[in-house]
Scaffold this active site. Sequence first.
Site, short mmCIF file in Angstrom:
data_model
loop_
_atom_site.label_atom_id
_atom_site.label_comp_id
_atom_site.label_asym_id
_atom_site.label_seq_id
_atom_site.Cartn_x
_atom_site.Cartn_y
_atom_site.Cartn_z
N ARG A 1 24.23 -12.01 4.24
CA ARG A 1 25.45 -12.80 3.97
C ARG A 1 25.98 -13.49 5.22
O ARG A 1 26.52 -14.59 5.13
CB ARG A 1 26.52 -11.90 3.38
CG ARG A 1 26.17 -11.49 1.97
CD ARG A 1 27.16 -10.52 1.42
NE ARG A 1 26.98 -10.37 0.00
CZ ARG A 1 27.54 -9.43 -0.74
NH1 ARG A 1 28.33 -8.55 -0.18
NH2 ARG A 1 27.33 -9.37 -2.02
N GLY B 1 21.65 -10.34 -11.25
CA GLY B 1 20.99 -9.32 -10.43
C GLY B 1 19.58 -8.98 -10.84
O GLY B 1 18.66 -9.00 -10.02
N GLY C 1 29.32 -12.08 -10.37
CA GLY C 1 30.43 -12.42 -11.27
C GLY C 1 30.77 -13.90 -11.29
O GLY C 1 31.04 -14.48 -12.35
N LYS D 1 22.14 -5.73 -22.76
CA LYS D 1 23.13 -5.80 -23.84
C LYS D 1 23.58 -7.20 -24.20
O LYS D 1 23.70 -8.07 -23.33
CB LYS D 1 24.37 -5.01 -23.42
CG LYS D 1 24.09 -3.53 -23.29
CD LYS D 1 25.35 -2.84 -22.86
CE LYS D 1 25.20 -1.33 -22.97
NZ LYS D 1 26.42 -0.67 -22.51
P1 AMP Z 1 21.35 -6.50 -17.53
O1 AMP Z 1 21.96 -5.81 -16.36
O2 AMP Z 1 22.19 -6.52 -18.75
O3 AMP Z 1 20.79 -7.85 -17.17
O4 AMP Z 1 20.12 -5.58 -17.96
C1 AMP Z 1 19.00 -5.41 -17.16
C2 AMP Z 1 18.30 -4.17 -17.61
O5 AMP Z 1 17.93 -4.30 -18.95
C3 AMP Z 1 17.03 -3.90 -16.85
O6 AMP Z 1 17.22 -2.79 -16.03
C4 AMP Z 1 15.99 -3.62 -17.93
O7 AMP Z 1 15.25 -2.46 -17.69
C5 AMP Z 1 16.85 -3.44 -19.16
N1 AMP Z 1 16.13 -3.79 -20.39
C6 AMP Z 1 15.44 -4.90 -20.65
N2 AMP Z 1 14.87 -4.85 -21.86
C7 AMP Z 1 15.21 -3.66 -22.41
C8 AMP Z 1 14.92 -3.02 -23.64
N3 AMP Z 1 14.16 -3.61 -24.55
N4 AMP Z 1 15.45 -1.80 -23.85
C9 AMP Z 1 16.22 -1.22 -22.91
N5 AMP Z 1 16.53 -1.77 -21.73
C10 AMP Z 1 16.04 -2.98 -21.47
#
Ligand code: AMP
Length: 398
Positions: free
Chosen positions: A35, A355, A378, A199
């Site tokens: 940074r 991330g 964010g 999610k």
């Molecule tokens: P996010 O922080 O919401 O972008 O989520 C990223 C995380 O989602 C990563 O650590 C992945 O391992 C997880 N991920 C991706 N696909 C799946 C899935 N089908 N089931 C559970 N976790 C998942």
Amino acid sequence: MQTIETYDFAGKKALIRVDFNVPLNENFEITDDTRMRAALPTIKKVIEKGGSPIIMSHLGRPKSGPEDKFSLKHLVAHLSELLDGATVKIAPDCIGDEAKAMAADLKPGEVLILENLRFHKEETAGDEEFAKKLAENGDCWIMEAFGTAHRAHASTAVIAKFFPNDKLFGYLVDSEVASLDKVVANPQRPMTAIMGGAKVSTKITIIENMLNKVDNLIIGGGMIFTFVKAMGGNIGSSLCEDEYLELAKSIIEQAKAKGVNLVIASDCVAADKFAADANTEVCPAGDIKEGWMGLDVGPDTIATFNEVISNSKTVLWNGPAGVFEMEKFAEGTKVIGDAVVEATKKGAFSLVGGGDSVAAVNKFGIADGVSYISTAGGALLEYLEGKVLPGIAAVRGE
Ligand code: AMP
């Protein structure tokens, strides 16, 4: 609007809001100076043009008042080193008579770091009186902390009103905004957004905003299964947010109404447990055995994703297609990465942000093959959601 190039810094004290929130070890040594390095071009340019940079930043999360471990004094020696031995001083507080006197005494080329802004609760409160006191230290204000641009803090936004004609973006923020605008404001078509990750709930606002901008919307990752269930599929024990089923249906309807090509996984790699050594099989995303869970997209889906992405002129990638941290479930994410690189080679503009997609890009060693990687967290997400970022609007005078 003034830019670093056009602004006359000669003899001026330039207040630069940077993000020097770097990690320190127990001996207060900087363990990652990315940074700090990122802000160097702006700081150096001010010096080169005859000005004196006055650095403002936060560091850590001080609770109430000054705490030695969050003092920016730990950064003084390293900043001097990074600036080829330039004189770098530290003011014991970011406001007040001593800071003002030290700022006034700076000779061209000398640098002053103001002590941690967040030693005052007025910083995050966006207090106007505090912003005014900060402003008294300098002749102009440079916004160079994109990571905090979504906050209307005293030093990131409120301060702007005290520099109606002397406020500008630093190089970093300027290139971040320009890159994001290539995606959000005026994309070359076809434009494809790839949304992945765990999610739906955390990405829903971005998805809804993107529906107004994209030609293709690819949905990958765990969030697939909320959509598949909403369409009546059997998803076994896959990730699902039942409270979002209606919203998922509405997204599918909205996509139809807006003529957006919504690409949701048709097949997946299902596993009998969430583990690297799980038993796996490829099956339709809507026909997963009880107790099994979809952890990556399947080969048919990968082929569709590949085709859509490689033919795009603008690509936004936010979130992995599967549990890429485990070898068995990394293929979907890897192929997306390769397709994004392929599209970029053919002249597309590609932006990777969020991330986990950045982690994936680094893991697969394809960082050089994409146009821009944003690490803004964010602030990036809010920009993609279509929100106005106070720190950007303040410089633009919006
Ligand atoms: P996010 O922080 O919401 O972008 O989520 C990223 C995380 O989602 C990563 O650590 C992945 O391992 C997880 N991920 C991706 N696909 C799946 C899935 N089908 N089931 C559970 N976790 C998942």
